[in-house]
Design an enzyme around this catalytic site. Structure first.
Site, PDB file in Angstrom:
ATOM      1  N   ARG A 151      -2.153  -6.653  -7.729  1.00  0.00           N
ATOM      2  CA  ARG A 151      -0.875  -7.096  -7.542  1.00  0.00           C
ATOM      3  C   ARG A 151      -1.702  -8.030  -8.763  1.00  0.00           C
ATOM      4  O   ARG A 151      -0.054  -8.095  -9.541  1.00  0.00           O
ATOM      5  CB  ARG A 151      -1.167  -8.012  -7.195  1.00  0.00           C
ATOM      6  CG  ARG A 151      -1.143  -6.965  -5.447  1.00  0.00           C
ATOM      7  CD  ARG A 151      -1.837  -7.592  -4.120  1.00  0.00           C
ATOM      8  NE  ARG A 151      -3.410  -7.339  -4.046  1.00  0.00           N
ATOM      9  CZ  ARG A 151      -3.377  -7.812  -3.486  1.00  0.00           C
ATOM     10  NH1 ARG A 151      -3.334  -8.266  -2.261  1.00  0.00           N
ATOM     11  NH2 ARG A 151      -4.955  -8.086  -2.901  1.00  0.00           N
ATOM     12  N   SER A 198      -3.372  -7.764   3.139  1.00  0.00           N
ATOM     13  CA  SER A 198      -3.372  -7.466   4.390  1.00  0.00           C
ATOM     14  C   SER A 198      -3.261  -8.948   5.073  1.00  0.00           C
ATOM     15  O   SER A 198      -3.241  -8.908   6.608  1.00  0.00           O
ATOM     16  CB  SER A 198      -4.683  -6.074   4.621  1.00  0.00           C
ATOM     17  OG  SER A 198      -4.227  -5.126   4.021  1.00  0.00           O
ATOM     18  N   LYS A 254     -15.733  -7.840   4.014  1.00  0.00           N
ATOM     19  CA  LYS A 254     -15.289  -7.993   4.719  1.00  0.00           C
ATOM     20  C   LYS A 254     -15.444  -7.233   6.793  1.00  0.00           C
ATOM     21  O   LYS A 254     -15.722  -6.934   6.318  1.00  0.00           O
ATOM     22  CB  LYS A 254     -13.336  -7.688   4.763  1.00  0.00           C
ATOM     23  CG  LYS A 254     -13.302  -7.634   3.207  1.00  0.00           C
ATOM     24  CD  LYS A 254     -12.092  -6.841   2.820  1.00  0.00           C
ATOM     25  CE  LYS A 254     -11.325  -7.169   1.302  1.00  0.00           C
ATOM     26  NZ  LYS A 254     -10.270  -6.402   1.272  1.00  0.00           N
ATOM     27  N   HIS A 313       0.908  -1.409   0.499  1.00  0.00           N
ATOM     28  CA  HIS A 313      -0.380   0.007  -0.087  1.00  0.00           C
ATOM     29  C   HIS A 313       1.150   1.564  -0.242  1.00  0.00           C
ATOM     30  O   HIS A 313      -0.008   1.876  -0.700  1.00  0.00           O
ATOM     31  CB  HIS A 313      -1.090  -0.089   1.549  1.00  0.00           C
ATOM     32  CG  HIS A 313      -1.642  -0.996   0.992  1.00  0.00           C
ATOM     33  ND1 HIS A 313      -1.787  -2.122   2.233  1.00  0.00           N
ATOM     34  CD2 HIS A 313      -2.759  -1.137   0.347  1.00  0.00           C
ATOM     35  CE1 HIS A 313      -3.239  -2.485   2.031  1.00  0.00           C
ATOM     36  NE2 HIS A 313      -3.397  -2.389   1.191  1.00  0.00           N
TER      37      HIS A 313
HETATM   38  O1  PNS Z   1      -8.568  -2.512   0.469  1.00  0.00           O
HETATM   39  P1  PNS Z   1     -10.030  -2.871  -0.209  1.00  0.00           P
HETATM   40  O2  PNS Z   1     -10.568  -3.631   0.447  1.00  0.00           O
HETATM   41  O3  PNS Z   1     -10.004  -3.482  -1.350  1.00  0.00           O
HETATM   42  O4  PNS Z   1     -11.019  -1.876  -0.591  1.00  0.00           O
HETATM   43  C1  PNS Z   1     -12.244  -1.471  -0.484  1.00  0.00           C
HETATM   44  C2  PNS Z   1     -13.329  -0.905  -1.117  1.00  0.00           C
HETATM   45  C3  PNS Z   1     -13.045  -0.166   0.713  1.00  0.00           C
HETATM   46  C4  PNS Z   1     -12.286   0.907  -1.174  1.00  0.00           C
HETATM   47  C5  PNS Z   1     -14.319  -0.808  -1.336  1.00  0.00           C
HETATM   48  O5  PNS Z   1     -15.247  -1.777  -0.020  1.00  0.00           O
HETATM   49  C6  PNS Z   1     -15.201   0.560  -0.937  1.00  0.00           C
HETATM   50  O6  PNS Z   1     -15.393   1.848  -1.862  1.00  0.00           O
HETATM   51  N1  PNS Z   1     -16.462   0.712   0.563  1.00  0.00           N
HETATM   52  C7  PNS Z   1     -16.492   1.529   0.061  1.00  0.00           C
HETATM   53  C8  PNS Z   1     -18.237   1.734   0.182  1.00  0.00           C
HETATM   54  C9  PNS Z   1     -18.370   1.244  -1.312  1.00  0.00           C
HETATM   55  O7  PNS Z   1     -18.168   3.062  -1.884  1.00  0.00           O
HETATM   56  N2  PNS Z   1     -18.989   0.838  -2.523  1.00  0.00           N
HETATM   57  C10 PNS Z   1     -19.401   1.224  -3.549  1.00  0.00           C
HETATM   58  C11 PNS Z   1     -17.646   1.384  -4.023  1.00  0.00           C
HETATM   59  S1  PNS Z   1     -17.862  -1.270  -5.294  1.00  0.00           S
END
Ligand code: PNS
Length: 166
Positions: free
Chosen positions: A90, A128, A41, A17
């Protein structure tokens, strides 16, 4: 001013990150590292813990800010006046999920582009969830997380003795 958001769960932040965030900060005028909730998650570190770890890992920087938000990334980006989301890729396995999120965010806020940076070769395998798993079973996570947060990651995991999924 070109403002980009580096969003993620950061549960916890890894060297991978940090690499993506620093590279994004070289491309854009300003970067906001945004700690969000991923509904798919079970987060191990709570949102404040994740934010503090990021602050420690990144230290002070002229054009990087850290924030957290409970809600839609697209809404936050619109309010902040961001032009781009920056995410690391990745491997091919990341692609389908990231592509889906990029198109969803574009539909929710058409002014927003998603920019993918390829992971550096040494971080391609990092995640993570892998960090949490190694730490949980007493392994050495120093190659995977920034040195500034090594003790904190161990301490929080010890306190909660939690697992979770990435
Ligand atoms: O590190 P990650 O878990 O791959 O990140 C995913 C994240 C947190 C960026 C995504 O779940 C997110 O944007 N969550 C906020 C809610 C949202 O906007 N959802 C719609 C996007 S698909």
């Amino acid at each position: 001013m070109n403002l980009a958001i580096c969003p993620g769960s950061f549960d916890p932040i890894t060297r991978g990150h940090v690499d993506i965030i620093r590279r994004a900060a070289k491309i854009f005028d300003k970067v906001i590292v945004l700690v969000l909730t991923n509904p798919n998650k079970n987060h191990t570190f709570d949102i404040d813990e994740r934010r503090v770890l990021i602050e420690k890992a990144l230290g002070k920087s002229d054009n990087i800010e850290i924030d957290s938000y409970c809600g839609l990334l697209a809404d936050y980006a619109k309010n902040a006046g961001a032009t781009a989301i920056v995410k690391g890729l990745r491997a091919m396995s990341d692609f389908e999920y990231e592509f889906q999120m990029a198109l969803t965010n574009k539909k929710l806020y058409p002014g927003l582009e998603t920019v993918f940076l390829t992971s550096s070769a040494e971080n391609m395998y990092l995640s993570s969830s892998m960090v949490r798993q190694v730490a949980l079973f007493g392994g050495d996570i120093s190659p995977f997380v920034p040195p500034e947060i090594l003790d904190d990651v161990h301490n929080v995991l010890k306190k909660y003795n939690k697992g979770g999924n990435e």
